[in-house]
Design a protein around this motif. Structure first.
Motif, PDB file in Angstrom:
ATOM      1  N   GLU A 121       0.815  -1.212   0.000  1.00 47.97           N
ATOM      2  CA  GLU A 121       0.000   0.000   0.000  1.00 47.97           C
ATOM      3  C   GLU A 121       0.851   1.265   0.000  1.00 47.97           C
ATOM      4  OE1 GLU A 121      -2.454  -0.363   3.425  1.00 47.97           O
ATOM      5  OE2 GLU A 121      -3.731  -1.942   2.562  1.00 47.97           O
ATOM      6  N   HIS A 122       2.091   1.162   0.525  1.00 53.17           N
ATOM      7  CA  HIS A 122       2.955   2.336   0.633  1.00 53.17           C
ATOM      8  C   HIS A 122       4.226   2.183  -0.191  1.00 53.17           C
ATOM      9  CE1 HIS A 122       0.430   2.487   4.276  1.00 53.17           C
ATOM     10  NE2 HIS A 122       0.602   3.796   4.230  1.00 53.17           N
ATOM     11  N   GLY A 209       1.736  -2.985  -5.881  1.00 51.66           N
ATOM     12  CA  GLY A 209       0.819  -2.269  -4.998  1.00 51.66           C
ATOM     13  C   GLY A 209      -0.433  -3.056  -4.683  1.00 51.66           C
ATOM     14  N   ASP A 210      -0.351  -4.378  -4.809  1.00 53.38           N
ATOM     15  CA  ASP A 210      -1.510  -5.258  -4.579  1.00 53.38           C
ATOM     16  C   ASP A 210      -1.429  -5.818  -3.159  1.00 53.38           C
ATOM     17  OD1 ASP A 210      -3.486  -7.230  -4.558  1.00 53.38           O
ATOM     18  OD2 ASP A 210      -3.120  -7.805  -6.648  1.00 53.38           O
ATOM     19  N   ALA A 211      -2.109  -5.172  -2.232  1.00 56.05           N
ATOM     20  CA  ALA A 211      -2.024  -5.567  -0.828  1.00 56.05           C
ATOM     21  C   ALA A 211      -2.570  -6.971  -0.597  1.00 56.05           C
ATOM     22  CB  ALA A 211      -2.764  -4.564   0.046  1.00 56.05           C
TER      23      ALA A 211
END
Length: 243
Positions: A121-122, A209-211
């Motif tokens: 996510e970050h 960015g795929d949590a």
């Protein structure tokens, strides 16, 4: 409870270590009252200031409750101590405590998947580059100890990617616990640290960015060691039953 006299060259840490051992071994159970400073000093063969310093460290660790002008009592370390006690619980009398290993593996499984998700996510470019390089460095390692050290570096970069000081401090503590036991845990960790594709899956999910995918990939990866540990434990239990 039999206190051992302390070599004056090893004080005051040796006093602290001996008292910690007494608490963890149950010789000083929760609720027990410690002897007065003077009595402890005489029993251990050290000065009262040395005993006082050791007691301050014990209080800071959460193992005792020191009341000014009153009794010094032992606390239940399971309820009062912090993660800084974990290294002492893992290796006791030169032996790795397998029940503590099981707890650590369970905790890292839960924390690891959430750390991976948060890193996704970050995600930032500098962290992603370091993560990709770490995977390739891990792939180049041969021995189980070298692989474990590189795997630690991989997770260090993942934790950096979260931007969370809490996860960073938790990771620092778990690493401090884990590093002295790397050789002893080589067999348990081998399936995990040797599974490069699973590390790549975590790195890819974080980079994308795929949590959700990062959480799943981390769970799959970290379960390898947990499953291996269960197998080792069952094998040991079977051998003990047969003996």
């Amino acid at each position: 409870m039999a206190f051992q006299r302390i070599d004056r060259q090893t004080v005051p840490d040796a006093v602290f270590d001996q008292l910690v051992a007494e608490v963890l071994d149950g010789d000083l159970p929760a609720g027990a009252t410690l002897p007065a400073e003077r009595q402890l000093a005489e029993a251990l063969g050290v000065s009262r200031p040395t005993v006082r310093e050791a007691l301050r460290k014990l209080a800071h660790t959460g193992l005792i409750d020191v009341r000014q002008g009153g009794a010094t009592t032992v606390r239940d370390y399971r309820r009062a101590a912090g993660l800084d006690l974990l290294p002492r619980l893992l290796v006791r009398n030169g032996q790795v405590d397998l029940t503590v290993v099981a707890s650590i593996l369970q905790a890292r499984l839960i924390l690891g998947r959430e750390v991976a998700a948060l890193a996704a996510e970050h995600s930032e470019a500098q962290h992603l580059s370091a993560l990709a390089d770490s995977v390739e460095s891990l792939a180049a390692q041969q021995g189980p100890v070298a692989q474990q050290l590189e795997a630690l570096a991989f997770w260090d970069h993942v934790v950096d990617g979260t931007g969370s000081i809490v996860f960073r401090l938790l990771f620092n503590t778990l690493r401090e616990v884990y590093e002295p036991a790397i050789v002893a845990l080589a067999e348990v960790m081998a399936p995990e640290v040797g599974s490069i594709d699973h590390y790549r899956a975590v790195a890819t999910a974080v980079a994308d960015g795929d949590a959700a995918a990062a959480r799943t990939a981390a769970d799959t990866l970290l379960r390898l060691a947990a499953t291996r540990f269960e197998t080792v434990m069952h094998t040991m239990e079977g051998a003990n039953d047969d003996s």
